[in-house]
Design a protein around this motif. Structure first.
Motif, PDB file in Angstrom:
ATOM      1  N   LEU A 136       0.632  -5.238   6.912  1.00 35.06           N
ATOM      2  CA  LEU A 136      -0.604  -4.671   7.466  1.00 35.06           C
ATOM      3  C   LEU A 136      -1.022  -5.275   8.794  1.00 35.06           C
ATOM      4  O   LEU A 136      -1.914  -4.762   9.451  1.00 35.06           O
ATOM      5  CB  LEU A 136      -1.758  -4.869   6.482  1.00 35.06           C
ATOM      6  CG  LEU A 136      -1.645  -4.197   5.119  1.00 35.06           C
ATOM      7  CD1 LEU A 136      -2.806  -4.644   4.238  1.00 35.06           C
ATOM      8  CD2 LEU A 136      -1.667  -2.686   5.260  1.00 35.06           C
ATOM      9  N   ARG A 139      -4.807  -8.730  11.320  1.00 35.55           N
ATOM     10  CA  ARG A 139      -6.197  -8.287  11.353  1.00 35.55           C
ATOM     11  C   ARG A 139      -6.636  -7.751  10.005  1.00 35.55           C
ATOM     12  O   ARG A 139      -7.650  -8.163   9.434  1.00 35.55           O
ATOM     13  CB  ARG A 139      -6.333  -7.203  12.419  1.00 35.55           C
ATOM     14  CG  ARG A 139      -7.708  -7.038  13.017  1.00 35.55           C
ATOM     15  CD  ARG A 139      -7.609  -6.169  14.222  1.00 35.55           C
ATOM     16  NE  ARG A 139      -6.930  -4.920  13.889  1.00 35.55           N
ATOM     17  CZ  ARG A 139      -7.553  -3.744  13.796  1.00 35.55           C
ATOM     18  NH1 ARG A 139      -8.837  -3.657  13.989  1.00 35.55           N
ATOM     19  NH2 ARG A 139      -6.863  -2.673  13.509  1.00 35.55           N
ATOM     20  N   TYR A 140      -5.851  -6.824   9.462  1.00 30.61           N
ATOM     21  CA  TYR A 140      -6.218  -6.269   8.167  1.00 30.61           C
ATOM     22  C   TYR A 140      -6.009  -7.281   7.053  1.00 30.61           C
ATOM     23  O   TYR A 140      -6.737  -7.287   6.061  1.00 30.61           O
ATOM     24  CB  TYR A 140      -5.457  -4.972   7.875  1.00 30.61           C
ATOM     25  CG  TYR A 140      -6.161  -3.764   8.422  1.00 30.61           C
ATOM     26  CD1 TYR A 140      -5.592  -2.982   9.419  1.00 30.61           C
ATOM     27  CD2 TYR A 140      -7.428  -3.432   7.965  1.00 30.61           C
ATOM     28  CE1 TYR A 140      -6.260  -1.895   9.922  1.00 30.61           C
ATOM     29  CE2 TYR A 140      -8.108  -2.350   8.474  1.00 30.61           C
ATOM     30  CZ  TYR A 140      -7.514  -1.576   9.458  1.00 30.61           C
ATOM     31  OH  TYR A 140      -8.191  -0.503   9.962  1.00 30.61           O
ATOM     32  N   ALA A 143      -9.124  -9.306   7.187  1.00 30.52           N
ATOM     33  CA  ALA A 143     -10.306  -8.523   6.827  1.00 30.52           C
ATOM     34  C   ALA A 143     -10.297  -8.137   5.354  1.00 30.52           C
ATOM     35  O   ALA A 143     -11.332  -8.190   4.682  1.00 30.52           O
ATOM     36  CB  ALA A 143     -10.387  -7.277   7.698  1.00 30.52           C
ATOM     37  N   PHE A 144      -9.117  -7.773   4.842  1.00 32.66           N
ATOM     38  CA  PHE A 144      -9.020  -7.422   3.432  1.00 32.66           C
ATOM     39  C   PHE A 144      -9.475  -8.581   2.567  1.00 32.66           C
ATOM     40  O   PHE A 144     -10.256  -8.436   1.634  1.00 32.66           O
ATOM     41  CB  PHE A 144      -7.578  -7.042   3.062  1.00 32.66           C
ATOM     42  CG  PHE A 144      -7.343  -5.558   3.041  1.00 32.66           C
ATOM     43  CD1 PHE A 144      -7.061  -4.874   4.213  1.00 32.66           C
ATOM     44  CD2 PHE A 144      -7.416  -4.854   1.859  1.00 32.66           C
ATOM     45  CE1 PHE A 144      -6.857  -3.504   4.200  1.00 32.66           C
ATOM     46  CE2 PHE A 144      -7.211  -3.483   1.839  1.00 32.66           C
ATOM     47  CZ  PHE A 144      -6.937  -2.799   3.012  1.00 32.66           C
ATOM     48  N   LEU A 146     -11.323 -11.199   3.362  1.00 30.64           N
ATOM     49  CA  LEU A 146     -12.739 -11.531   3.515  1.00 30.64           C
ATOM     50  C   LEU A 146     -13.620 -10.533   2.786  1.00 30.64           C
ATOM     51  O   LEU A 146     -14.521 -10.896   2.033  1.00 30.64           O
ATOM     52  CB  LEU A 146     -13.108 -11.540   5.000  1.00 30.64           C
ATOM     53  CG  LEU A 146     -12.671 -12.739   5.832  1.00 30.64           C
ATOM     54  CD1 LEU A 146     -12.873 -12.460   7.305  1.00 30.64           C
ATOM     55  CD2 LEU A 146     -13.434 -13.985   5.424  1.00 30.64           C
ATOM     56  N   MET A 147     -13.357  -9.243   3.012  1.00 33.98           N
ATOM     57  CA  MET A 147     -14.297  -8.250   2.512  1.00 33.98           C
ATOM     58  C   MET A 147     -14.067  -7.868   1.054  1.00 33.98           C
ATOM     59  O   MET A 147     -14.989  -7.397   0.394  1.00 33.98           O
ATOM     60  CB  MET A 147     -14.266  -7.019   3.427  1.00 33.98           C
ATOM     61  CG  MET A 147     -14.766  -7.405   4.811  1.00 33.98           C
ATOM     62  SD  MET A 147     -14.680  -6.110   6.010  1.00 33.98           S
ATOM     63  CE  MET A 147     -16.282  -5.376   5.777  1.00 33.98           C
ATOM     64  N   LEU A 148     -12.877  -8.100   0.537  1.00 33.77           N
ATOM     65  CA  LEU A 148     -12.672  -7.825  -0.880  1.00 33.77           C
ATOM     66  C   LEU A 148     -13.061  -9.019  -1.738  1.00 33.77           C
ATOM     67  O   LEU A 148     -13.256  -8.873  -2.948  1.00 33.77           O
ATOM     68  CB  LEU A 148     -11.217  -7.426  -1.157  1.00 33.77           C
ATOM     69  CG  LEU A 148     -10.789  -6.075  -0.592  1.00 33.77           C
ATOM     70  CD1 LEU A 148      -9.347  -5.781  -0.972  1.00 33.77           C
ATOM     71  CD2 LEU A 148     -11.699  -4.964  -1.100  1.00 33.77           C
ATOM     72  N   LEU A 254     -12.426  -6.832  12.315  1.00 33.34           N
ATOM     73  CA  LEU A 254     -11.972  -5.453  12.456  1.00 33.34           C
ATOM     74  C   LEU A 254     -12.341  -4.857  13.808  1.00 33.34           C
ATOM     75  O   LEU A 254     -11.576  -4.096  14.383  1.00 33.34           O
ATOM     76  CB  LEU A 254     -12.560  -4.595  11.326  1.00 33.34           C
ATOM     77  CG  LEU A 254     -11.950  -4.832   9.940  1.00 33.34           C
ATOM     78  CD1 LEU A 254     -12.745  -4.087   8.896  1.00 33.34           C
ATOM     79  CD2 LEU A 254     -10.493  -4.411   9.897  1.00 33.34           C
ATOM     80  N   ASN A 264      -2.789  -2.847  18.495  1.00 29.47           N
ATOM     81  CA  ASN A 264      -2.776  -2.978  17.049  1.00 29.47           C
ATOM     82  C   ASN A 264      -1.493  -2.430  16.471  1.00 29.47           C
ATOM     83  O   ASN A 264      -0.840  -1.581  17.044  1.00 29.47           O
ATOM     84  CB  ASN A 264      -3.981  -2.269  16.438  1.00 29.47           C
ATOM     85  CG  ASN A 264      -5.224  -3.097  16.647  1.00 29.47           C
ATOM     86  OD1 ASN A 264      -5.187  -4.300  16.540  1.00 29.47           O
ATOM     87  ND2 ASN A 264      -6.326  -2.437  16.976  1.00 29.47           N
ATOM     88  N   SER A 266      -0.706  -0.413  14.102  1.00 29.62           N
ATOM     89  CA  SER A 266      -0.492   0.990  13.786  1.00 29.62           C
ATOM     90  C   SER A 266      -0.306   1.835  15.031  1.00 29.62           C
ATOM     91  O   SER A 266       0.213   2.934  14.970  1.00 29.62           O
ATOM     92  CB  SER A 266      -1.666   1.518  12.959  1.00 29.62           C
ATOM     93  OG  SER A 266      -2.870   1.214  13.623  1.00 29.62           O
ATOM     94  N   THR A 267      -0.723   1.354  16.177  1.00 30.69           N
ATOM     95  CA  THR A 267      -0.586   2.171  17.378  1.00 30.69           C
ATOM     96  C   THR A 267       0.602   1.769  18.238  1.00 30.69           C
ATOM     97  O   THR A 267       0.854   2.313  19.282  1.00 30.69           O
ATOM     98  CB  THR A 267      -1.870   2.105  18.238  1.00 30.69           C
ATOM     99  OG1 THR A 267      -2.171   0.726  18.468  1.00 30.69           O
ATOM    100  CG2 THR A 267      -3.039   2.745  17.513  1.00 30.69           C
TER     101      THR A 267
ATOM    102  N   SER B 189     -19.542  -3.981   1.393  1.00 33.24           N
ATOM    103  CA  SER B 189     -18.390  -4.716   1.914  1.00 33.24           C
ATOM    104  C   SER B 189     -17.102  -3.924   1.709  1.00 33.24           C
ATOM    105  O   SER B 189     -16.306  -3.730   2.629  1.00 33.24           O
ATOM    106  CB  SER B 189     -18.305  -6.070   1.197  1.00 33.24           C
ATOM    107  OG  SER B 189     -17.238  -6.813   1.687  1.00 33.24           O
ATOM    108  N   LEU B 193     -14.830  -1.737   4.711  1.00 31.64           N
ATOM    109  CA  LEU B 193     -13.404  -1.984   4.922  1.00 31.64           C
ATOM    110  C   LEU B 193     -12.614  -0.682   4.821  1.00 31.64           C
ATOM    111  O   LEU B 193     -11.779  -0.365   5.667  1.00 31.64           O
ATOM    112  CB  LEU B 193     -12.914  -2.985   3.878  1.00 31.64           C
ATOM    113  CG  LEU B 193     -11.439  -3.362   3.957  1.00 31.64           C
ATOM    114  CD1 LEU B 193     -11.165  -4.159   5.211  1.00 31.64           C
ATOM    115  CD2 LEU B 193     -11.026  -4.160   2.730  1.00 31.64           C
ATOM    116  N   PHE B 196     -13.174   1.724   7.828  1.00 31.95           N
ATOM    117  CA  PHE B 196     -12.422   1.268   8.992  1.00 31.95           C
ATOM    118  C   PHE B 196     -10.959   1.627   8.871  1.00 31.95           C
ATOM    119  O   PHE B 196     -10.331   2.137   9.789  1.00 31.95           O
ATOM    120  CB  PHE B 196     -12.524  -0.260   9.108  1.00 31.95           C
ATOM    121  CG  PHE B 196     -13.489  -0.711  10.135  1.00 31.95           C
ATOM    122  CD1 PHE B 196     -13.144  -0.750  11.479  1.00 31.95           C
ATOM    123  CD2 PHE B 196     -14.751  -1.102   9.764  1.00 31.95           C
ATOM    124  CE1 PHE B 196     -14.060  -1.173  12.422  1.00 31.95           C
ATOM    125  CE2 PHE B 196     -15.676  -1.533  10.709  1.00 31.95           C
ATOM    126  CZ  PHE B 196     -15.326  -1.566  12.046  1.00 31.95           C
TER     127      PHE B 196
END
Lengths: 546, 210
Positions: A136, A139-140, A143-144, A146-148, A254, A264, A266-267, B189, B193, B196
């Motif tokens: 991934l 970055r993801y 972020a995954f 942290l936010m999960l 993000l 990034n 994906s691009t 949260s 995610l 995004f």
């Protein structure tokens, strides 16, 4: 010349660059270079658009900690602050235990078991995180995580008994895998020459979170109590702060972050032919190398002890010396905050000793630092007055944290092919050691906490003797010099031994040979008199820290 | 060598300071529980109902008066009434341990009331505070002299701490509003995610198809 490249996505590449000694490439690379700078860029983007000087892969060749320039320094700051935030969340309960134990009617065993649980989850999440970042992007990945894991922090408000407390602490602990995503991110953003220093700062400053939380949580708790909440509710509200920090950092990562210098994941398109290294091979050579296990155990008794102390020291000072909650927190915080300079110091000491005595110097430095950490840990347990306890704790913190830095001065040389996996395993060893020491010494009423500390120090000193068993045929060990066998005493022999004859015929081991040439400096001062051609070994700064 | 001299001097100085601390600290920690006069006060603690008491709601009726067997009455200046843990609540909880040295003793951490000493019988209606943990308790009253040193005590239970004990159930500390806030922020949260992630994947697909 065969292609030698590590495209992102191949197993093990996520940990490349974690330590200072190899080149990390985001894209495929021609094999005939003798350094990243001579590689012809495959894109026509002018490098002038970057705020920092970059090499041909657009990785920064300078490190400016006070800058937030996109994309390199932004990635650095987002990475280490995310890791820092996760350390805050994982150890947030520790300074509040005197309140939590009354609210939930916990016994000493309950508290100890929850402490073990808080560090155990990351053993597995750290190993899996490498693959996640490969798939991934950093970055993801960050972020995954942290936010999960933010919901697990918020769920402290639901906890009503020992079982719930243990489950929540276990789940929160998974987020310590941000170590991997942080180091991965800096590795793709910074050139190999400075990656040691960059990773050392990122790792050390992230670890400081374990100290800051001891200060932050009691203060937040105190403020919430002043606002009118009763203690048994106030501590639950206090947990919202680390939760908010995680969500905010996740959003910042993000929106402001970027996977790679040019954009990034994906691009961007993947180019070039790929010859991925097989995971089974990487795994095999890691498992066959006995030094992997030695490092796993050694790290368990420097980083492991450090994490254990993060969990027990605040409660220890609160109970033993009848301090206020925030006073105990302040003292406990200074233990973790010493990371700011102690870890880089250890790596630096390792590098300096290598300049004179080579790898043998590194091994002795590690042994001295980790053993003195153990001695001061014993002293801390024996101390009956507050000033002596604080003094011994500070000396203990410097010893044990510098040892963590020193270990990663050695890890890069253990293997070239399985470097990523061995670095990850060493990191996991830290969590294992923490779980083990908490289980043995701080989870039952068998030992007073003070005795537990002293015994842990003694156990650490005993395990540190294992350093004597790390032997490199080309450089020697603590008590023995390099082998006199003409063939085996060459660095090339050691690193080429990780490839089969078939693979050597395909030229897949070229990178290892180049690496072997670069690390002749590990012979110490004798290397200078050998008159070899000095390539680009990154001697400045320290290798990565967990 | 000058540096090492400086290091030696500062180490010696800090050692000296630490020793001084040790000496000064040691002097005040000698007062023992076993030196106190037992049963100098007759203390009773009657819970407001027979079952387990709820913290923050239920009350204790506490009375204390001078016992006929008391000898050190002349020194009594203040009476400090405290809530103490019964042995069953101290098991596997070393932070509630009973120690003979008064300074170290942690078995009576909760203050109920402090009153100047009065010859006549005293009483107090105590509502259990909201930070009292779940456990089994009794009440003890310390008689303190003018120097703030304990000289005698009386307690609502016997010497073995087995009679007249009462149980308290702590508040949970949980609140519906807290639970709701927790769920809301967690959902936010995860959703943020996902939004995004999906958005970026969509943008990448659009760019690729161009």
């Amino acid at each position: 010349m065969a292609h030698h490249n590590e495209d992102e996505g191949s197993i093990g590449t996520s940990m490349h660059g974690v330590t200072a000694r190899e080149q990390v490439f985001s894209f495929s690379v021609q094999g005939e270079d003798d350094g990243p700078s001579s590689h012809t860029a495959r894109f026509d983007d002018p490098t002038a658009k970057f705020a920092l000087p970059v090499d041909s892969e657009h990785r920064a060749t300078a490190f400016k900690p006070f800058s937030f320039a996109k994309p390199h320094m932004t990635a650095f700051h987002l990475g280490w602050i995310s890791f820092f935030t996760c350390f805050i969340s994982t150890f947030a309960a520790a300074p509040l235990v005197p309140i939590i134990r009354d609210n939930l009617d916990l016994t000493k065993s309950d508290i100890g078991n929850a402490g073990v649980a808080s560090v155990s989850g990351a053993i597995f999440s750290r190993l899996a995180m490498g693959a996640v970042c490969d798939l991934l992007g950093a970055r993801y990945g960050t972020a995954f995580l942290l936010m999960l894991s933010a919901p697990t922090v918020f769920s402290m408000s639901f906890v009503s008994d020992a079982g719930g407390y243990l489950s929540v602490r276990f789940m929160i602990g998974f987020c310590l895998a941000t170590f991997v995503s942080c180091q991965y991110w800096t590795s793709v953003m910074f050139n190999g020459k400075i990656i040691g220093l960059v990773n050392g700062c990122a790792g050390g400053w992230g670890d400081m979170g374990g100290g800051v939380t001891q200060l932050l949580m009691p203060m937040v708790f105190h403020v919430i109590k002043l606002a009118g909440a009763t203690p048994f509710t106030a501590w639950r509200i206090a947990f919202f702060i680390p939760g908010f920090l995680q969500v905010i950092m996740g959003i910042l990562v993000l929106t402001l972050g970027q996977d790679l210098p040019d954009g990034n994941l994906s691009t961007l398109q993947k180019r070039g032919e790929v010859s991925k290294d097989k995971f089974t091979k990487v795994f095999w050579y890691a498992v066959l190398n006995y030094r992997t296990y030695v490092l796993f155990l050694l790290y368990g008794f420097c980083m492991g002890i450090e994490m254990t102390i993060n969990n027990v020291i605040s409660e220890y000072f609160f109970d033993r010396f009848q301090l206020e909650l925030h006073t105990a927190g302040m003292i406990a915080a200074s233990f973790g905050m010493a990371n700011f300079f102690a870890r880089p110091l250890g790596g630096y000491a390792s590098d300096i000793s290598a300049r004179f005595f080579g790898m043998r110097g590194r091994l002795w430095t590690l042994w001295i630092l980790q053993t003195s950490g153990g001695i001061f840990c014993v002293w801390l347990g024996r101390a009956t007055s507050l000033p002596i306890a604080i003094l011994s704790m500070m000396l203990f913190s410097v010893g044990v944290q510098a040892a963590c830095g020193a270990i990663f001065g050695i890890v890069p040389f253990v293997s070239r092919r399985s470097l990523g996996l061995i670095s990850g395993l060493t990191g996991a060893g830290g969590n294992f050691g923490s779980g083990l020491t908490q289980l043995i010494f701080f989870s039952s009423s068998r030992f007073h906490t003070a005795d537990g500390l002293s015994l842990m120090g003694i156990m650490g000193m005993i395990f540190t003797l294992l350093v004597a068993f790390i032997h490199f045929p080309q450089w020697g060990s603590m008590f023995f010099g390099p082998t006199s066998d003409e063939r085996k005493s060459k660095e090339e022999h050691y690193y080429a031994a990780e490839w089969t004859e078939e693979e050597k015929r395909q030229g897949l081991h070229e990178g290892s040979l180049k690496f072997a040439e670069n690390c002749r400096s590990e012979r110490g001062r004798k290397a200078a008199s050998d008159g070899f051609s000095h390539s680009t070994p990154p001697e400045n700064g320290n290798p990565a820290h967990v | 060598s000058r540096i090492s001299m400086a290091i030696h001097k500062s180490l010696f100085a800090s050692l000296l300071i630490c020793l001084l601390f040790q000496i000064s600290h040691g002097a005040t920690k000698e007062r023992l529980f076993s030196d106190l006069e037992k049963g100098a006060l007759e203390v009773t603690a009657k819970p407001s109902r027979e079952s387990v008491l709820d913290a923050g709601i239920d009350k204790l009726s506490i009375t204390w008066k001078l016992s006929s067997t008391a000898t050190k009455e002349a020194e009594f200046t203040t009476i400090k009434v405290k809530l103490c843990y019964a042995p069953v609540s101290q098991v596997d909880r070393p932070w509630r341990k009973t120690e003979n040295e008064l300074f170290k003793d942690k078995s009576c951490p909760h203050k109920i009331i402090t009153r100047a000493y009065d010859k006549s019988p005293q009483s107090f209606e105590y509502t259990l505070e909201r930070d009292i943990p779940t456990g089994t308790y009794f009440v003890r009253a310390y008689a303190v002299d003018a120097k703030d040193h304990e000289v005698a005590f009386g307690q609502s239970t016997d010497e073995a701490k087995s009679t007249n004990l009462f149980s308290v159930q702590a508040i949970s500390g949980r609140h519906k509003s807290l639970d709701i806030a927790s769920v809301c922020f967690s959902v936010f949260s995860v959703l943020a995610l996902l939004v995004f992630f999906v958005n970026e994947k969509r943008k990448a697909k659009i760019e690729q198809s161009k």
